[in-house]
Motif scaffolding. Structure first.
Motif: not given
Length: 235
Positions: A126-130, A175-178
């Protein structure tokens, strides 16, 4: 065996450094350490969190340069190797090793000056959560690497016992922006994948590395690189 199961195996922890950073893997070790130092410098007096600290390659290195660092990992066996490195380097009093989940970091908001992770996001389910958690606990900086989908790594990725997530640049940027992060700079490197270098003697690896670097510095180098280093700032 996939992901976390592979990573937490006793035999993986015992052989991790020897398999990856001997022979031609030595130049990978040097390049990764330089990437971390370049991104986080100056580290003297900084409070740093390393996610997936593993055997403590970077943890001890940063402590030797004056950082107070927490190394977090899911593998007790890996961290025991890190504790031994810290003891040998005489910096155990500057490092705290913690077993924990990177998706639920046990720290308050804005707790560290810098948060980084190396060799982590290719295993992240879950890269976004990490990444959101890394951003949450950092006052200033988040640094990490990814393996890239437009590279020669694709050719052997399916053979890896733990699986591997390959990223496109636009995916990382989303991912960075989110996560509320702003990209400060990115470096792209290693046209020849890590697995190739690990199979050849160190002396020969240096010759291939010279060719690799020459091609990397051409207009197509960034597109073909197998590894990217992402240096971001908290907005």
């Amino acid at each position: 065996m996939k992901g976390k199961e592979w990573y937490q195996s006793d035999d993986v922890a015992e052989e991790y450094d020897a398999k990856r950073f001997s022979r031609g893997g030595r130049l990978i070790d040097r390049r990764e350490k330089q990437a971390v130092l370049d991104a986080l410098a100056p580290v003297d007096g900084k409070d740093v969190l390393e996610i997936a600290c593993g055997t403590g390659r970077f943890t001890a290195m940063l402590a030797e340069r004056g950082a107070d660092i927490v190394g977090l990992d899911i593998s007790s066996e890996m961290m025991e190797q890190g504790r031994e490195k810290a003891r040998r380097a005489g910096v155990a009093d500057h490092i705290e090793f913690m077993r924990g989940d990177a998706a639920r970091l046990p720290f308050p908001d804005d707790h560290f000056d810098s948060v980084f992770a190396m060799r982590f996001f290719h295993l992240a389910d879950t890269p976004a959560k990490f990444l959101a958690e890394m951003a949450r606990v950092s006052k200033e900086q988040v640094f990490f690497d990814t393996f890239n989908g437009r590279s020669l790594r694709v050719l052997y990725n399916w053979l890896l016992p733990m699986g591997s997530h390959l990223y496109a640049s636009d995916e990382v940027e989303r991912l960075l922006a989110d996560a509320g992060l702003r990209l400060a700079n990115a470096e792209h490197d290693f046209l020849l994948p890590y697995g190739f270098y690990r199979k050849i003697p160190n002396g020969v690896a240096g010759e291939f590395r010279g060719l690799d670097t020459a091609i990397r510095d051409t207009p197509v180098g960034d597109e073909l690189a197998s590894v990217s280093y992402w240096n971001a700032r908290v907005k």
